[in-house]
Design a protein around this motif. Structure first.
Motif, PDB file in Angstrom:
ATOM      1  N   PHE A  35     -12.860  46.245 -65.955  1.00 50.48           N
ATOM      2  CA  PHE A  35     -11.532  46.623 -66.440  1.00 50.48           C
ATOM      3  C   PHE A  35     -10.810  47.533 -65.449  1.00 50.48           C
ATOM      4  CE2 PHE A  35      -8.800  48.827 -69.769  1.00 50.48           C
ATOM      5  CZ  PHE A  35      -7.917  47.766 -69.882  1.00 50.48           C
ATOM      6  N   ARG A  36     -11.525  48.471 -64.872  1.00 48.70           N
ATOM      7  CA  ARG A  36     -10.923  49.386 -63.904  1.00 48.70           C
ATOM      8  C   ARG A  36     -10.340  48.598 -62.713  1.00 48.70           C
ATOM      9  NH1 ARG A  36     -14.981  52.897 -63.568  1.00 48.70           N
ATOM     10  NH2 ARG A  36     -14.033  54.468 -64.894  1.00 48.70           N
ATOM     11  N   GLY A  37     -11.140  47.703 -62.160  1.00 43.74           N
ATOM     12  CA  GLY A  37     -10.680  46.885 -61.033  1.00 43.74           C
ATOM     13  C   GLY A  37      -9.557  45.949 -61.429  1.00 43.74           C
ATOM     14  N   TRP A  38      -9.666  45.377 -62.628  1.00 45.21           N
ATOM     15  CA  TRP A  38      -8.626  44.471 -63.097  1.00 45.21           C
ATOM     16  C   TRP A  38      -7.295  45.203 -63.203  1.00 45.21           C
ATOM     17  CZ3 TRP A  38      -5.226  43.936 -67.131  1.00 45.21           C
ATOM     18  CH2 TRP A  38      -4.663  42.675 -67.317  1.00 45.21           C
ATOM     19  N   LEU A  39      -7.312  46.412 -63.760  1.00 46.66           N
ATOM     20  CA  LEU A  39      -6.079  47.206 -63.865  1.00 46.66           C
ATOM     21  C   LEU A  39      -5.480  47.478 -62.492  1.00 46.66           C
ATOM     22  CD1 LEU A  39      -7.105  49.794 -66.609  1.00 46.66           C
ATOM     23  CD2 LEU A  39      -5.358  48.001 -66.837  1.00 46.66           C
ATOM     24  N   GLN A  40      -6.326  47.823 -61.538  1.00 51.04           N
ATOM     25  CA  GLN A  40      -5.837  48.118 -60.190  1.00 51.04           C
ATOM     26  C   GLN A  40      -5.265  46.884 -59.510  1.00 51.04           C
ATOM     27  OE1 GLN A  40      -8.786  50.285 -57.918  1.00 51.04           O
ATOM     28  NE2 GLN A  40      -9.037  51.795 -59.532  1.00 51.04           N
ATOM     29  N   ASN A  41      -5.782  45.709 -59.843  1.00 41.54           N
ATOM     30  CA  ASN A  41      -5.251  44.471 -59.273  1.00 41.54           C
ATOM     31  C   ASN A  41      -3.959  44.017 -59.936  1.00 41.54           C
ATOM     32  OD1 ASN A  41      -7.298  44.131 -57.368  1.00 41.54           O
ATOM     33  ND2 ASN A  41      -8.601  43.051 -58.821  1.00 41.54           N
ATOM     34  N   GLN A  42      -3.758  44.379 -61.189  1.00 42.80           N
ATOM     35  CA  GLN A  42      -2.606  43.879 -61.945  1.00 42.80           C
ATOM     36  C   GLN A  42      -1.407  44.822 -61.946  1.00 42.80           C
ATOM     37  OE1 GLN A  42      -2.631  40.753 -63.111  1.00 42.80           O
ATOM     38  NE2 GLN A  42      -4.693  40.592 -62.290  1.00 42.80           N
ATOM     39  N   PHE A  43      -1.658  46.110 -61.687  1.00 40.08           N
ATOM     40  CA  PHE A  43      -0.590  47.103 -61.805  1.00 40.08           C
ATOM     41  C   PHE A  43      -0.443  47.942 -60.537  1.00 40.08           C
ATOM     42  CE2 PHE A  43      -1.900  46.168 -66.135  1.00 40.08           C
ATOM     43  CZ  PHE A  43      -0.672  45.864 -66.711  1.00 40.08           C
ATOM     44  N   ILE A  44       0.770  48.360 -60.292  1.00 40.31           N
ATOM     45  CA  ILE A  44       1.065  49.262 -59.184  1.00 40.31           C
ATOM     46  C   ILE A  44       0.749  50.678 -59.660  1.00 40.31           C
ATOM     47  CG2 ILE A  44       2.868  50.175 -57.681  1.00 40.31           C
ATOM     48  CD1 ILE A  44       4.377  47.448 -58.309  1.00 40.31           C
ATOM     49  N   LEU A  45      -0.261  51.277 -59.064  1.00 40.18           N
ATOM     50  CA  LEU A  45      -0.687  52.622 -59.442  1.00 40.18           C
ATOM     51  C   LEU A  45      -0.509  53.554 -58.258  1.00 40.18           C
ATOM     52  CD1 LEU A  45      -4.052  51.687 -61.215  1.00 40.18           C
ATOM     53  CD2 LEU A  45      -1.830  52.078 -62.303  1.00 40.18           C
ATOM     54  N   ASP A  46      -0.012  54.766 -58.519  1.00 38.19           N
ATOM     55  CA  ASP A  46       0.080  55.740 -57.434  1.00 38.19           C
ATOM     56  C   ASP A  46      -1.284  56.407 -57.233  1.00 38.19           C
ATOM     57  OD1 ASP A  46      -0.183  57.935 -59.243  1.00 38.19           O
ATOM     58  OD2 ASP A  46       1.992  58.058 -59.517  1.00 38.19           O
ATOM     59  N   THR A  47      -1.391  57.224 -56.213  1.00 37.30           N
ATOM     60  CA  THR A  47      -2.663  57.855 -55.865  1.00 37.30           C
ATOM     61  C   THR A  47      -3.231  58.671 -57.017  1.00 37.30           C
ATOM     62  OG1 THR A  47      -1.957  57.936 -53.565  1.00 37.30           O
ATOM     63  CG2 THR A  47      -3.799  59.341 -54.163  1.00 37.30           C
ATOM     64  N   ASP A  48      -2.375  59.417 -57.722  1.00 39.72           N
ATOM     65  CA  ASP A  48      -2.850  60.207 -58.861  1.00 39.72           C
ATOM     66  C   ASP A  48      -3.381  59.324 -59.984  1.00 39.72           C
ATOM     67  OD1 ASP A  48      -2.243  62.593 -57.590  1.00 39.72           O
ATOM     68  OD2 ASP A  48      -0.301  62.819 -58.579  1.00 39.72           O
ATOM     69  N   GLN A  49      -2.694  58.221 -60.247  1.00 35.85           N
ATOM     70  CA  GLN A  49      -3.141  57.309 -61.304  1.00 35.85           C
ATOM     71  C   GLN A  49      -4.480  56.662 -60.953  1.00 35.85           C
ATOM     72  OE1 GLN A  49       0.521  55.010 -61.324  1.00 35.85           O
ATOM     73  NE2 GLN A  49       0.914  55.632 -63.455  1.00 35.85           N
ATOM     74  N   VAL A  50      -4.655  56.261 -59.697  1.00 37.05           N
ATOM     75  CA  VAL A  50      -5.924  55.682 -59.259  1.00 37.05           C
ATOM     76  C   VAL A  50      -7.034  56.718 -59.387  1.00 37.05           C
ATOM     77  CG1 VAL A  50      -7.215  54.758 -57.296  1.00 37.05           C
ATOM     78  CG2 VAL A  50      -4.887  53.956 -57.747  1.00 37.05           C
ATOM     79  N   GLY A  51      -6.756  57.946 -58.965  1.00 34.31           N
ATOM     80  CA  GLY A  51      -7.750  59.014 -59.084  1.00 34.31           C
ATOM     81  C   GLY A  51      -8.129  59.268 -60.524  1.00 34.31           C
ATOM     82  N   TYR A  52      -7.144  59.312 -61.406  1.00 34.34           N
ATOM     83  CA  TYR A  52      -7.419  59.536 -62.827  1.00 34.34           C
ATOM     84  C   TYR A  52      -8.234  58.376 -63.402  1.00 34.34           C
ATOM     85  CZ  TYR A  52      -6.866  60.789 -67.695  1.00 34.34           C
ATOM     86  OH  TYR A  52      -7.119  61.115 -68.993  1.00 34.34           O
ATOM     87  N   LEU A  53      -7.807  57.144 -63.093  1.00 36.04           N
ATOM     88  CA  LEU A  53      -8.515  55.960 -63.585  1.00 36.04           C
ATOM     89  C   LEU A  53      -9.966  55.958 -63.122  1.00 36.04           C
ATOM     90  CD1 LEU A  53      -8.406  53.192 -65.022  1.00 36.04           C
ATOM     91  CD2 LEU A  53      -7.613  52.226 -62.850  1.00 36.04           C
ATOM     92  N   ASN A  54     -10.194  56.328 -61.885  1.00 37.02           N
ATOM     93  CA  ASN A  54     -11.554  56.325 -61.345  1.00 37.02           C
ATOM     94  C   ASN A  54     -12.439  57.397 -61.965  1.00 37.02           C
ATOM     95  OD1 ASN A  54     -11.197  54.110 -59.693  1.00 37.02           O
ATOM     96  ND2 ASN A  54     -10.505  55.338 -57.963  1.00 37.02           N
ATOM     97  N   ASN A  55     -11.832  58.410 -62.583  1.00 37.72           N
ATOM     98  CA  ASN A  55     -12.604  59.491 -63.185  1.00 37.72           C
ATOM     99  C   ASN A  55     -12.781  59.356 -64.696  1.00 37.72           C
ATOM    100  OD1 ASN A  55     -13.386  61.225 -60.971  1.00 37.72           O
ATOM    101  ND2 ASN A  55     -11.194  61.516 -60.669  1.00 37.72           N
ATOM    102  N   ILE A  56     -12.191  58.317 -65.297  1.00 40.03           N
ATOM    103  CA  ILE A  56     -12.391  58.083 -66.725  1.00 40.03           C
ATOM    104  C   ILE A  56     -13.831  57.606 -66.931  1.00 40.03           C
ATOM    105  CG2 ILE A  56     -11.730  56.659 -68.710  1.00 40.03           C
ATOM    106  CD1 ILE A  56      -8.908  56.566 -67.583  1.00 40.03           C
TER     107      ILE A  56
END
Length: 127
Positions: A37-58
């Motif tokens: 799911f984490r990778g799928w979200l990153q492939n489907q949506f434009i995320l800024d650096t903070d969003q990627v960092g937050y997603l990776n720490n969930i």
């Protein structure tokens, strides 16, 4: 498929784009979301650096459980939404909160097979 912004409108556009796919193509997307799911979200949506960092720490548990719920809703073309941001009192919570809200119901019978109903959303709460 083009990436969409990770906003309420962007999620709505992405879901509409996915629901235009054939059933087999949509199932491939649902399976991919369930598997990573984490990778799928990153492939489907434009995320800024903070969003990627937050997603990776969930928590991986939360990501995996949410990916499973999302995959079911996606497979059956149920309404899916993102609600963000909902403001919370910083005195009550010191960090963002991610919450799923699901009314997904799966029903099986031997005559008609599986049927699904309900909705799925992810709500983001920020102090």
């Amino acid at each position: 498929m083009a990436q969409q912004p990770f906003t309420e409108e962007g999620v709505s556009l992405k879901i509409a784009e996915l629901y235009d796919l054939s059933d087999p193509a949509l199932q491939l997307q649902a399976d991919a979301a369930k598997a990573n799911f984490r990778g799928w979200l990153q492939n489907q949506f434009i995320l800024d650096t903070d969003q990627v960092g937050y997603l990776n720490n969930i928590s991986n548990d939360w990501i995996n459980d949410t990916g499973g719920q999302f995959s079911i809703a996606l497979s059956y073309r149920l309404p899916i939404s993102l609600i963000r941001p909902v403001r919370i009192d910083p005195n009550d919570f010191s960090s963002k909160i991610c919450r799923t809200d699901s009314t997904v119901l799966l029903e099986y019978n031997s005559l008609t097979g599986i049927a699904a109903s309900g909705t799925f959303s992810v709500q983001l709460f920020v102090p």
